[in-house]
Design a protein around this motif. Structure first.
Motif, short mmCIF file in Angstrom:
data_model
loop_
_atom_site.label_atom_id
_atom_site.label_comp_id
_atom_site.label_asym_id
_atom_site.label_seq_id
_atom_site.Cartn_x
_atom_site.Cartn_y
_atom_site.Cartn_z
N VAL A 75 51.00 47.07 33.08
CA VAL A 75 50.28 47.21 31.81
C VAL A 75 48.81 46.92 32.10
CG1 VAL A 75 50.02 46.42 29.43
CG2 VAL A 75 52.30 46.47 30.50
N VAL B 208 51.74 51.45 31.44
CA VAL B 208 51.07 51.64 30.15
C VAL B 208 49.59 51.33 30.34
CG1 VAL B 208 50.79 50.80 27.79
CG2 VAL B 208 53.08 51.14 28.73
N ASN C 17 52.22 56.10 30.13
CA ASN C 17 51.88 56.33 28.73
C ASN C 17 50.66 55.51 28.34
OD1 ASN C 17 54.18 58.09 27.68
ND2 ASN C 17 55.33 56.40 28.59
N MET D 298 48.74 53.27 25.17
CA MET D 298 48.91 52.51 23.93
C MET D 298 47.61 52.58 23.14
SD MET D 298 51.04 50.61 22.26
CE MET D 298 50.48 50.78 20.56
N ILE E 80 54.26 48.03 23.30
CA ILE E 80 54.18 48.17 24.75
C ILE E 80 55.56 47.95 25.37
CG2 ILE E 80 53.23 47.13 26.84
CD1 ILE E 80 50.64 46.63 25.23
N LEU F 231 57.48 51.05 25.33
CA LEU F 231 57.02 52.05 26.29
C LEU F 231 57.44 51.75 27.73
CD1 LEU F 231 53.41 52.87 25.01
CD2 LEU F 231 55.42 54.37 24.94
#
Length: 262
Positions: A91, A149, A195, A197, A238, A241
């Motif tokens: 992340v 993410v 992906n 956010m 998150i 995801l």
């Protein structure tokens, strides 16, 4: 299928705000190891202390590094792999706001500072993690090699009023959208999901004073829910995801903005 997650999570900007809350949320939902990166060592140590007290069975590694620096990012990933063996979740939430005058009044120095952190920093981290995930065994099914993410913003898919002074920030977040989608298509067949956010204004240490000073009043007036998002709401998004719940989702921008861009 549930939002349970496994393996090691690498989280940038985890000394505070969204990154810190995401670390806690992943620990609550089964993650085995947390690799926490931030430029602020004191905040990192505080985050580690809280997490190890609350989740004694979760391994925690803290890494003081600057996401703008290629060597620092590469060294951090190598250190994570040396300790935990791999990275299953990443992340990338490190970022700065960089409030400035309108585009024609912005200085090159300020532009570069924001772009280096919010755009180049995300790309450097994404690149390093993808290269590591490519070396890892594909776990098959809904797990693959890993999930990434990148933290964008609702201003990565829309443009704020010029008076907010978020020109470099918005430019960088639009770039994060492209970085995410391009890489998602390139690596989907390898079992790597990527992906973005896209939250509305969230009350974090970075935004708190601006919210208090009314900088975001107009934005919140235009938000149907009429409020900021919470750290918990964004961290939960998150979590979705990076969990098997979203195993067929890649190259997407998950918007959590209270209806602001609807």
């Amino acid at each position: 299928m549930s939002t349970r997650v496994t393996g090691t999570a690498f989280i940038t900007g985890s000394g505070s705000g969204i990154g810190q809350k995401t670390a806690s949320t992943l620990a609550q939902n089964g993650i085995s190891n947390l690799a926490l990166l931030d430029i602020n060592t004191v905040r990192l140590e505080s985050t580690r202390n809280v997490l190890t007290a609350r989740f004694p069975n979760v391994g925690v590694e803290i890494l003081t590094a600057d996401v703008r620096d290629e060597a620092s990012v590469e060294a951090a990933v190598q250190k994570i792999v040396a300790r935990f063996g791999g990275i299953e979740i990443a992340v990338h939430s490190a970022g700065i706001s960089g409030k400035t005058p309108d585009s024609d009044e912005n200085s090159l120095a300020n532009w570069q500072k924001v772009i280096d952190t919010n755009q180049t920093g995300v790309w450097l981290c994404q690149r390093a993690v993808v290269r590591q995930m490519q070396k890892q065994e594909d776990r098959g099914g809904r797990l693959g090699r890993g999930a990434i993410v990148n933290l964008s913003s609702m201003f990565g898919i829309s443009v704020p009023p010029p008076e907010m002074g978020l020109f470099p920030y918005t430019s960088a977040k639009h770039a994060v959208e492209a970085i995410t989608k391009y890489a998602a298509k390139a690596h989907a067949a390898e079992g790597i999901r990527i992906n973005a956010m896209c939250p509305n204004v969230v009350d974090t240490p970075m935004t708190h004073n601006a919210i208090k000073d009314g900088l975001f009043d107009k934005t919140l007036d235009q938000t149907p829910m009429g409020r900021c998002g919470t750290l918990e709401e964004i961290a939960d998004s998150i979590l979705y995801l990076v969990s098997p719940m979203s195993s067929y989702v890649t190259g997407a921008s998950l918007v959590a903005d209270g209806g602001r861009t609807a």
